[in-house]
Write an enzyme that holds these catalytic residues in place. Structure first.
Site, PDB file in Angstrom:
ATOM      1  CG  ASP A   1      -1.680   1.268   1.447  1.00 33.19           C
ATOM      2  OD1 ASP A   1      -1.631   2.149   0.566  1.00 33.19           O
ATOM      3  OD2 ASP A   1      -2.339   1.390   2.497  1.00 33.19           O
TER       4      ASP A   1
ATOM      5  CE  LYS B   1      -1.714   6.821  -3.546  1.00 31.88           C
ATOM      6  NZ  LYS B   1      -2.173   5.916  -2.467  1.00 31.88           N
TER       7      LYS B   1
ATOM      8  CD  GLU C   1      -5.031   3.596  -2.604  1.00 27.81           C
ATOM      9  OE1 GLU C   1      -5.900   4.391  -2.177  1.00 27.81           O
ATOM     10  OE2 GLU C   1      -3.887   3.951  -2.949  1.00 27.81           O
TER      11      GLU C   1
ATOM     12  CG  ASP D   1      -9.096   5.397   1.805  1.00 33.20           C
ATOM     13  OD1 ASP D   1      -8.701   5.964   2.847  1.00 33.20           O
ATOM     14  OD2 ASP D   1      -8.326   4.828   1.012  1.00 33.20           O
TER      15      ASP D   1
HETATM   16  P1  ADP Z   1      -3.095   7.793   4.136  1.00 35.76           P
HETATM   17  O1  ADP Z   1      -4.061   6.841   3.507  1.00 35.76           O
HETATM   18  O2  ADP Z   1      -3.342   9.226   3.731  1.00 35.76           O
HETATM   19  O3  ADP Z   1      -1.673   7.381   3.940  1.00 35.76           O
HETATM   20  P2  ADP Z   1      -3.788   6.777   6.834  1.00 35.76           P
HETATM   21  O4  ADP Z   1      -4.873   5.880   6.386  1.00 35.76           O
HETATM   22  O5  ADP Z   1      -2.558   6.145   7.386  1.00 35.76           O
HETATM   23  O6  ADP Z   1      -3.396   7.842   5.726  1.00 35.76           O
HETATM   24  O7  ADP Z   1      -4.439   7.756   7.949  1.00 35.76           O
HETATM   25  C1  ADP Z   1      -3.708   8.680   8.701  1.00 35.76           C
HETATM   26  C2  ADP Z   1      -4.668   9.536   9.494  1.00 35.76           C
HETATM   27  O8  ADP Z   1      -5.376   8.735  10.464  1.00 35.76           O
HETATM   28  C3  ADP Z   1      -3.976  10.643  10.300  1.00 35.76           C
HETATM   29  O9  ADP Z   1      -4.677  11.866  10.133  1.00 35.76           O
HETATM   30  C4  ADP Z   1      -4.127  10.162  11.753  1.00 35.76           C
HETATM   31  O10 ADP Z   1      -4.176  11.245  12.676  1.00 35.76           O
HETATM   32  C5  ADP Z   1      -5.438   9.420  11.705  1.00 35.76           C
HETATM   33  N1  ADP Z   1      -5.586   8.455  12.804  1.00 35.76           N
HETATM   34  C6  ADP Z   1      -4.758   7.441  13.117  1.00 35.76           C
HETATM   35  N2  ADP Z   1      -5.193   6.803  14.223  1.00 35.76           N
HETATM   36  C7  ADP Z   1      -6.339   7.439  14.619  1.00 35.76           C
HETATM   37  C8  ADP Z   1      -7.274   7.253  15.697  1.00 35.76           C
HETATM   38  N3  ADP Z   1      -7.092   6.305  16.609  1.00 35.76           N
HETATM   39  N4  ADP Z   1      -8.329   8.096  15.777  1.00 35.76           N
HETATM   40  C9  ADP Z   1      -8.502   9.077  14.861  1.00 35.76           C
HETATM   41  N5  ADP Z   1      -7.672   9.306  13.835  1.00 35.76           N
HETATM   42  C10 ADP Z   1      -6.590   8.497  13.709  1.00 35.76           C
HETATM   43 MG    MG Z   2      -4.560   5.107   2.579  1.00 36.01          MG
END
Ligand code: ADP
Ligand code: MG
Length: 625
Positions: free
Chosen positions: A23, A86, A186, A210
């Site tokens: 991913d 990205k 995705e 998402d």
């Molecule tokens: P991306 O797909 O953009 O790479 P992610 O799916 O890894 O991102 O998501 C990251 C986001 O999720 C960040 O904004 C982070 O603060 C939020 N996040 C992670 N854990 C939690 C949680 N327990 N509660 C709320 N938000 C969260």
């Molecule tokens: Mg993602």
């Protein structure tokens, strides 16, 4: 359940290659594989961290740090720290212009449709090379954890990624030394992680919501007999969990009567408050209130922050995502009751208010959020990898084409139209233009193979598209269609759309090609990946420079009276310098000199409103005969 394959001719035993699922995220990236004992997917972790932040740091001494090691430099040295690559992948400056200022690092401002470049310590990098650094780090992590060489991968991309963004992802994998067996959407991967679509007899409609760190995507999928079809996508590439953090900071500022502008000016103060806000936000995903302590300008503030306050801070952002869902459902032309299941993806779907809003909109009591929302996409990629490895005999593997098919573009480059491992039948169309004024005939040369320069690939045939009416360079719209049918016959059609001039050829790509030859061609492409990419970038820079020279000469000739003597002299001087550097092999100097000439002549071009220039500089070009 370690997999081995036995060669029935000589009885030799070979252990099957491990295929990883990747991913490649905007904020974070992950790798997953299938557990050889229980057959279930899991994410690889190195020193407790499964997640690699998609961040690169370019140390002035030439060292490049990736992931967690690069993250602190976002605050200490933002100019040399790259994130959100990205968003730049497969895009041109004009595509992202509106948001260019929101990046802390320098994106080269050229108004062409060419690939974006960033400059780090005097070297130019494009997003493909940058993504390759991340993929390489993921590959090396996986090799260290699994203690085996990794050569093959499945990589996921957003459903809305276009052709060039997908190709850019493949290329990045190749530079990282990975054979990218397939690019998977995705939302498709996330559905697979929940086992949706694995049963051939189930026909369903799925919504995948998402919400990540900086982006929001909603995808409506139809699954029929194991085949996923994207019915509609919607979203906002600049909405995500980061906005939740900012909303909390704003609310706190209001609470303590601080001006947000003052806080934002003090970058390190802002960052520290923002990090606290993110921390509090995460706690509120499993608590109703959090004890907070903030120190701002010497004043200590102790207070309780409640879920109600948080929900009101983010309500408009959540609402915006629901508006996108509404549009996606409308575009998919399905009713809400037709949607059977909802899959939640991305760290921000842990926020209870988000889950509730999604349930309410789709009128569902349950949504899929049992799995870790950070990991579902990688887990699904691992399942797809397992299917491709032929380990799930119950699933039919569709016929695929073993080598990429494409045409020759300016500079002797291979432009892939149907990538290898694409399902057959396949119809793909793409548009090109000419590089010289009044070009009446065009040669369309068709090649097969994985190398960047056509001379290293296998030529399948060529034909001439003739009778194109005289037009300035860049004006003709040449649509090239590749139709690869189920019998392995490739039909190539070229049509100049403005004049409707058309020509077709049929060939059999696999004719006379043995499996061993296919294997050798693949092997050569990996052994030469790095050098090939350098050659390609050099050829692209040269072509871009040659085009600019051609256009500038035209501009001066046609408008000599409208330019001052000084302007003409300086342009000619810059032109000569550029002519000189393109004889050499240094891509960076060619790019710099091109940029210089471009910067100098852009104001005249604008002043003269010579639309031919703007038109002629866009799009991939076919060489003159
Ligand atoms: P991306 O797909 O953009 O790479 P992610 O799916 O890894 O991102 O998501 C990251 C986001 O999720 C960040 O904004 C982070 O603060 C939020 N996040 C992670 N854990 C939690 C949680 N327990 N509660 C709320 N938000 C969260
Ligand atoms: Mg993602």
């Amino acid at each position: 359940m370690a997999r081995i394959s036995i060669n029935i001719k000589d009885g030799s035993v070979k252990k099957a290659d491990t295929i990883i699922g990747i991913d490649l995220g905007t904020t974070n990236s992950l790798v997953a594989i299938i557990d050889s004992v229980n057959g279930l997917p899991y994410c690889l972790s190195k020193s407790d961290a499964t997640i690699v932040p998609s961040i690169l740091y370019f140390n002035p001494n030439g060292e490049i740090k990736v992931g967690n090691a690069a993250k602190p430099h976002l605050i200490t040295d933002p100019q040399n720290t790259i994130y959100s690559i990205k968003r730049l992948l497969g895009r041109s400056y004009t595509d992202i212009q509106a948001h260019a200022n929101s990046y802390g690092y320098r994106i080269i401002e050229d108004e062409t449709k060419a690939m974006i470049r960033v400059e780090m310590n005097g070297k130019f990098y494009n997003p493909i090379e940058l993504s390759a650094f991340i993929l390489k780090a993921l590959k090396e992590n996986a090799e260290a954890v699994l203690n085996t060489k990794i050569k093959k991968a499945v990589i996921t991309v957003p459903a809305y990624f276009n052709d060039s963004q997908r190709q850019a992802t493949r290329d990045a994998g190749k530079i990282a030394g990975l054979d990218v067996l397939r690019i998977v959407n995705e939302p498709t991967a996330a559905s697979l992680a929940y086992g949706i679509g694995l049963n051939k007899d189930e026909n369903k409609c799925i919504a995948v919501y998402d919400l990540g760190g900086g982006t929001f995507d909603i995808t409506i999928l139809r699954i029929e007999q194991g085949v996923f079809e994207v019915l509609a996508t919607n979203g906002d590439t600049y909405t995500g969990g980061d906005d939740f953090d900012r909303a909390i900071v704003m609310q706190w500022c209001q609470k303590f009567e601080l001006s947000i502008e003052t806080i934002e000016k003090n970058k390190s103060l802002y960052q520290s408050i923002r990090l606290q806000a993110e921390h509090v936000k995460k706690q509120l995903s499993s608590n109703n209130e959090v004890d907070c302590e903030l120190e701002i300008e010497g004043n200590k503030h102790q207070f309780k922050y409640t879920i109600e306050e948080f929900n009101s801070a983010i309500s408009s952002i959540v609402l915006r995502t629901i508006e996108c869902c509404k549009m996606a459902v409308r575009d998919a032309e399905v009713g809400l009751t037709d949607i059977n299941e909802i899959v939640m993806v991305g760290g921000s779907t842990r926020v209870p208010a988000v889950v509730n809003a999604v349930k309410a909109f789709f009128k569902k009591d349950q949504v899929h959020n049992e799995l870790n929302p950070d990991e579902v996409v990688a887990l699904g990629a691992a399942i797809e990898a397992d299917i491709l490895a032929g380990n799930r005999k119950d699933l039919l593997l569709l016929d695929v084409t073993p080598l990429s098919l494409g045409i020759e573009t300016a500079g002797g480059l291979m432009d892939t139209i149907i990538p290898r491992n694409s399902k057959v039948p396949q119809l793909v169309g793409r548009q090109y233009t000419t590089s010289v004024d009044g070009q009446a005939n065009l040669k369309i040369a068709i090649y097969q193979g994985e190398r960047e320069m056509v001379e290293d690939n296998r030529k399948l045939g060529e034909f001439i598209l003739s009778g194109i009416p005289a037009m300035p360079a860049g004006f003709p719209k040449i649509d090239i269609q590749f139709l690869l049918n189920a019998d392995g016959i490739l039909k190539v059609n070229a049509t100049e759309l403005r004049s409707n001039t058309s020509q077709t050829i049929s060939i059999v790509p696999q004719y006379g090609l043995t499996d061993t030859e296919v294997e050798q061609m693949l092997l050569a492409s990996f052994q030469n990946a790095e050098q090939d990419m350098q050659n390609r970038l050099l050829a692209e820079s040269r072509t871009e420079a040659e085009q600019l020279i051609y256009q500038c000469q035209k501009l001066i000739q046609a408008n000599a009276v409208l330019l001052t003597e000084m302007e003409i002299k300086e342009t000619e001087h810059l032109l000569n310098e550029l002519r000189e550097v393109i004889k050499g092999n240094n891509r960076d100097t060619i790019n710099e000199q091109t940029e210089r000439l471009n910067d100098y002549t852009r104001p005249f071009a604008e002043r003269l409103m010579d639309t031919a220039i703007g038109n002629a500089l866009t799009g991939k070009k076919l060489d003159a005969l």
